[in-house]
Write an enzyme that holds these catalytic residues in place. Structure first.
Site, PDB file in Angstrom:
ATOM      1  N   CYS B  77       0.841  -1.207   0.000  1.00  0.00           N
ATOM      2  CA  CYS B  77       0.000   0.000   0.000  1.00  0.00           C
ATOM      3  C   CYS B  77       0.876   1.257   0.000  1.00  0.00           C
ATOM      4  O   CYS B  77       1.642   1.464  -0.923  1.00  0.00           O
ATOM      5  CB  CYS B  77      -0.989  -0.040   1.165  1.00  0.00           C
ATOM      6  SG  CYS B  77      -2.295   1.184   1.051  1.00  0.00           S
ATOM      7  N   HIS B 175      -3.909  -4.944  -0.352  1.00  0.00           N
ATOM      8  CA  HIS B 175      -3.535  -5.516   0.948  1.00  0.00           C
ATOM      9  C   HIS B 175      -3.638  -7.038   0.883  1.00  0.00           C
ATOM     10  O   HIS B 175      -4.707  -7.587   1.126  1.00  0.00           O
ATOM     11  CB  HIS B 175      -4.462  -4.981   2.046  1.00  0.00           C
ATOM     12  CG  HIS B 175      -4.177  -3.551   2.398  1.00  0.00           C
ATOM     13  ND1 HIS B 175      -3.190  -3.196   3.290  1.00  0.00           N
ATOM     14  CD2 HIS B 175      -4.723  -2.405   1.971  1.00  0.00           C
ATOM     15  CE1 HIS B 175      -3.138  -1.883   3.388  1.00  0.00           C
ATOM     16  NE2 HIS B 175      -4.064  -1.368   2.600  1.00  0.00           N
ATOM     17  N   GLU B 177      -2.703  -9.096   2.988  1.00  0.00           N
ATOM     18  CA  GLU B 177      -3.047  -9.602   4.329  1.00  0.00           C
ATOM     19  C   GLU B 177      -4.545  -9.532   4.606  1.00  0.00           C
ATOM     20  O   GLU B 177      -5.028 -10.082   5.587  1.00  0.00           O
ATOM     21  CB  GLU B 177      -2.233  -8.853   5.396  1.00  0.00           C
ATOM     22  CG  GLU B 177      -2.709  -7.437   5.746  1.00  0.00           C
ATOM     23  CD  GLU B 177      -2.251  -6.346   4.760  1.00  0.00           C
ATOM     24  OE1 GLU B 177      -1.796  -6.690   3.658  1.00  0.00           O
ATOM     25  OE2 GLU B 177      -2.386  -5.157   5.116  1.00  0.00           O
TER      26      GLU B 177
END
Lengths: 251, 193
Positions: B77, B175, B177
């Protein structure tokens, strides 16, 4: 293409889900982490946890829950309820929340929106607005719709956008709990007036209501609780129906 | 496998640490140059505003360390954006690892772009086993322009670089994650580079 999001909302009290949840394969339907994992598996795009704890102890439990959700769940989530300071947000984000949602604290002190956007970035600041249509005018309400303010929905939404909100979660108190559909006219007006994403909330009862809120209401995301919790609408079926209606969703 | 997440005060690093834990790896949070240099893999996270994140990076001296790293580095990001030449956000000079500028989306679309969008033109082992048009979660108002170093492209009003690669440096705008099992696969691929 950016897809429309489906967001189940969980009410949390003292670290437990409150509204009854009718899920098969759940060892503990009151455990928000178990439920969140299930929703992530079933194709939810995001989750919202609303803390309705009234006590300080309950709030501390919420932080433990946020940590556990972040540990076990691989989709983004927003935490709302009782957030009124930079310190409140700091601990939630550090515990793994992606976004926070503020409501009455922003009405009481609008500068909070600027402070949070400057400190943490607009991307994590969701402003939740509860509004009721009275004599044709949409009036912002507090405390779950019981206390009217002197704010107009569209003016207030525009103001929080200019103060740095990254997203609006609009709940129509006229529609909430009715299962008769979302407030699409107001939603469309919000979407046309503002240049940040709008989450539709309040009124979901059928798959068609979701189709309508994305098409007519121009919503970027739709939030619902009971239709998902009680298994009345399965997220996978909902997404297939949306896709058949040429609405882009993540499958 | 020594995995270090650079901790310079920016971003939701807990989520990245947890994602690696789900994959069976303990990632260390650190701003210690020696510890970062000694890592097998380095994650450079970032959420928030570019100029203030760059300020924090400078205060810890990490702005000069990061471009000298030799092991695989993954910017996520804002981390990826700071690895570019410059950003329109706060008129920020970047680390200059990727030869591309970061611009703001124009207002023909809602800003930030928030949600799940597809990645295409996948060009690196980072995307091993990942299908074209998989969905990834992103939240951002600024983007890196499509360029020679793009290893993934996403469309939001324009085509932009949703992932970049230069030598041992990788960057992703989304992202991983928070992008379900597909995102976890990308993190696993990074570990296995």
């Amino acid at each position: 293409m950016l897809t429309k999001r489906i967001i189940p909302c969980l009410d949390i009290k003292d670290g437990r889900t409150v509204k009854g949840v009718n899920f098969v394969n759940l060892r503990d339907a009151g455990d928000p982490v178990e439920l969140a994992k299930q929703y992530a598996l079933k194709g939810a795009d995001e989750l919202v946890f609303l803390d309705i704890s009234a006590t300080l102890e309950g709030r501390k439990t919420m932080i433990d829950m946020v940590l556990k959700v972040a540990e076990h769940v691989n989709i983004p989530f927003t935490v709302g309820g009782g957030i009124s300071s930079i310190a409140d947000v700091d601990v939630l984000l550090k515990s793994g929340a992606d976004k926070v949602s503020i409501n009455s604290s922003a009405v009481k002190r609008p500068e909070l929106v600027n402070e949070l956007a400057n400190k943490f970035g607009s991307q994590c600041v969701v402003v939740a607005i509860d509004a009721k249509q009275i004599n044709g005018e949409w009036i912002v309400h507090l405390a779950g719709g019981s206390i009217p303010t002197d704010l107009n929905l569209f003016d207030w939404a525009k103001e929080v956008e200019s103060r740095g909100a990254g997203e609006i979660l609009f709940t129509s108190m006229n529609n909430d709990g009715t299962k008769a559909g979302f407030a699409n006219e107001a939603l469309a007006k919000l979407s046309e007036t503002l240049n940040i994403p709008i989450i539709a909330s309040g009124g979901a009862g059928t798959v068609q209501h979701f189709v309508d809120t994305f098409k007519e209401g121009k919503a970027d995301a739709a939030l619902a609780a009971s239709v998902f919790h009680f298994g009345e609408i399965a997220i996978q079926d909902l997404k297939e129906a949306l896709r058949e209606n040429n609405i882009e969703v993540r499958m | 496998m020594k995995l270090v997440i650079i901790n310079y005060g920016a971003g939701n690093i807990k989520s990245i640490q947890f994602a690696f834990k789900r994959l069976g790896y303990d990632a260390i949070l650190s701003n210690n140059p020696d510890e970062i240099k000694a890592a097998d893999k380095v994650i450079f996270p970032g959420v928030g505003e570019a100029s203030s994140a760059m300020k924090m990076l400078k205060e810890s001296g990490l702005d000069t360390l990061i471009p000298t790293l030799k092991q695989p580095v993954l910017g996520i990001c804002l981390g990826m954006q700071l690895m570019c030449k410059s950003s329109e956000e706060g008129n920020t000079k970047g680390l200059g690892i990727f030869d591309v500028d970061v611009k703001r989306f124009n207002n023909t679309v809602k800003v930030p772009q928030m949600g799940w969008n597809t990645i295409t033109d996948l060009k690196s082992d980072l995307f091993k086993g990942i299908k074209n048009q998989e969905f990834m979660y992103s939240v951002h108002s600024f983007y890196a322009e499509n360029c020679k170093e793009s290893i993934a492209t996403t469309t939001y009003s324009i085509d932009f670089a949703s992932a970049l690669k230069h030598n041992n440096f990788y960057g992703v705008q989304f992202h991983p994650e928070k992008s379900s099992t597909v995102g976890e696969q990308i993190l696993k691929n990074f570990i296995e580079l």
